[in-house]
Scaffold this motif. Structure first.
Motif, short mmCIF file in Angstrom:
data_model
loop_
_atom_site.label_atom_id
_atom_site.label_comp_id
_atom_site.label_asym_id
_atom_site.label_seq_id
_atom_site.Cartn_x
_atom_site.Cartn_y
_atom_site.Cartn_z
N CYS A 15 28.20 -37.06 34.60
CA CYS A 15 28.06 -35.90 35.50
C CYS A 15 26.58 -35.63 35.72
CB CYS A 15 28.74 -34.68 34.89
SG CYS A 15 28.47 -33.16 35.82
N ALA A 18 25.36 -32.32 34.42
CA ALA A 18 25.17 -32.27 32.96
C ALA A 18 23.78 -32.78 32.60
CB ALA A 18 26.24 -33.11 32.26
N CYS A 208 34.75 -33.73 33.05
CA CYS A 208 34.19 -32.84 32.00
C CYS A 208 34.57 -33.32 30.60
CB CYS A 208 34.68 -31.41 32.20
SG CYS A 208 34.08 -30.68 33.73
N CYS A 214 31.97 -32.56 27.48
CA CYS A 214 30.60 -32.21 27.91
C CYS A 214 30.06 -31.04 27.10
CB CYS A 214 30.62 -31.87 29.40
SG CYS A 214 29.00 -31.37 30.00
N CYS A 220 30.11 -24.09 32.29
CA CYS A 220 30.71 -24.41 33.59
C CYS A 220 32.15 -23.89 33.72
CB CYS A 220 30.73 -25.91 33.83
SG CYS A 220 29.11 -26.63 34.02
#
Ligand code: SF4
Length: 486
Positions: A15, A18, A208, A214, A220
């Motif tokens: 991501c 991230a 995620c 994550c 988030c």
């Protein structure tokens, strides 16, 4: 100019947001759990052990692990000096950096080895090694091969550890070569993201948690209620995100035509109407399978990546503790028995010897999740065939208290779609709680037991043992109370 390390490449590949948050807002990260830290330590220990496969090497890492430049220069010096085995070799090219676990020169050619604490080569390992192949070869060192080194799940320890059997080695060079163009393109994109100021807009999604949970989940996901469509049991992930994309977060907003199964609608409707589902004939049928004396039994287990004892293999689940509450008749007082191993001794011989004495040869053995306790008993029968008959007797007497909850013969909205004992107990017996205990779930019990192997402080050992005993005892007391409610 910021440089792209392998861990940042993998993070950004999962991501981009991230990676941006990691570099610019590390304060938004979730706290590292004890389980994550333990996983990290395991990787480190396996890495050190695997170096003995290629003895006589020099560690190229510098005191300051993050001083890549010094490590890269030192690796280069070692190569120039003719060093043929280098641990933690560091490379840099095209603004990308990597540390390689083991670099070996054989017959004038270079071979790279990346060590993992897993028992197979996973999909994400290919990206990992492809990035290393990209950096190392771009830095000017040609590689004849790159391989993953991991734990061989077929290895059973007998006596001293045999490292050549404990570790498996698989070449991934073809996969790495095939991914070079993608790695080059993706690393360029990530470098421009890292050196820019704009946070990518990325919504939550399956990425995620795939391939890793994550670090920014808490940040988030804060707009998702604690109990939401993501808690509907047995609902496929794609359906959960489908509902989310349609703006449905709470159970009450699920359209009545949405294709949930009967069990899922039962969960949703129980929540909407705040109603309890109780199928008394099914509960009565379940209770009729239980006979006195009743033995309420719970095991705690741990897994050692490197087998500690003879006849065990990597990550074998080893029972180290049990708690047993006994109700000999309806009016009889509740009795309690327990066993807790003493590291570094193998816990299994004492475990099975005492269990045989405590469980008698008649009466129901009530467990919560038959597959788990039954599986451990079958393993014990394999490791100690002299107990085969008595273990068969135990298996024939097991009753699974989880079943009525898995079938939803009894369901309350407080169970929140789950049927583990940690959800069922507070819903049915709220006065009995794990909240005050040092250890509150099985994973923490495993970590605590594993930590006893290195703990030299008598007081600390005593405290941990007390914590384990209290925790396991509550698991079986919980079963007594839950059966009482049924
Ligand atoms: S929680 Fe999900 S969306 Fe947020 S940074 Fe992590 S992977 Fe990306």
């Amino acid at each position: 100019m910021k440089k792209l390390s392998k861990s940042n490449y993998l993070k950004g590949n999962q991501c981009e947001k991230a990676l941006f948050l990691h570099l610019n807002h590390p304060e938004l990260k979730d706290e590292i759990s004890e389980a994550q830290q333990a996983l990290f330590n395991t990787g480190h220990n396996i890495g050190n052990l695997s170096q003995q496969l290629f003895p006589g090497g020099i560690d190229a890492s510098r005191q300051d692990f993050f001083n890549f430049k010094a490590a890269v220069n030192y690796t280069s010096e070692l190569i120039d000096q003719g060093q043929e085995v280098i641990y933690e070799a560091a490379f840099s090219a095209n603004n990308c950096l990597c540390y390689l676990d083991i670099l070996v020169k054989k017959n004038g050619k270079w071979y790279a080895y990346e060590v993992k604490a897993s028992t197979s080569v996973k999909d994400y390992h290919y990206k990992d090694s492809a990035f290393q192949y990209y950096v190392i070869t771009s830095s000017g060192l040609p590689l004849e091969d790159i391989s993953m080194v991991y734990l061989n799940k077929q290895y059973f320890r007998q006596g001293e550890l045999e490292l050549d059997k404990l570790f498996a080695i698989t070449s991934v060079v073809e996969q790495a070569k095939a991914m070079q163009a993608v790695i080059k393109q993706k690393s360029k994109a990530l470098l421009s993201l890292m050196n820019g100021k704009t946070m990518p807009i990325v919504d939550i999604g399956p990425h995620c948690s795939d391939p890793f949970g994550c670090d920014f989940h808490g940040h988030c996901w804060k707009h998702v209620p604690e109990y939401s469509v993501f808690n509907i049991s047995w609902l496929r992930e794609e359906n959960k995100f489908d509902l989310y994309q349609k703006g449905v977060l709470e159970l009450k907003d699920i359209p009545p035509t949405y294709p949930l199964n009967a069990n899922q609608w039962l969960q949703v409707n129980a929540d909407l109407n705040n109603s309890i589902v109780r199928n008394q004939p099914a509960l009565d049928a379940f209770k009729s399978t239980i006979n006195y004396p009743i033995y309420f039994l719970d095991f705690e287990t741990f897994q050692a990546p490197v087998p500690l004892y003879d006849n065990t293999k990597p990550y074998q689940i080893l029972p180290f503790q049990y708690s047993l509450h006994i109700k000999r008749s309806e009016k009889a007082p509740l009795e309690h028995r327990e066993y807790l191993g003493t590291p570094p001794k193998d816990p299994r011989p004492g475990f099975i010897q005492q269990l045989v004495k405590d469980l008698g040869n008649s009466g129901s053995i009530v467990v919560y999740n038959k597959g788990f306790e039954g599986g451990r008993l079958k393993n014990l029968a394999m490791n100690y065939p002299e107990y085969d008959d008595v273990i068969r007797n135990f298996l024939s007497r097991i009753v699974d208290l989880m079943e009525p909850f898995r079938r939803r013969d009894l369901y309350t909205p407080d169970m929140r779609g789950k049927y583990s004992i940690k959800n069922v107990l507070p819903a049915l017996v709220p006065q009995l709680t794990y909240g005050d205990l040092d250890i509150q779930e099985g994973g923490m019990a495993s970590l605590t037991y594993s930590s006893l192997y290195d703990d030299q402080d008598e007081q600390s050992v005593l405290k941990k043992r007390e914590g384990l005993i209290e925790y396991c005892k509550l698991d079986t007391l919980a079963m007594v109370e839950i059966l009482g409610v049924l």
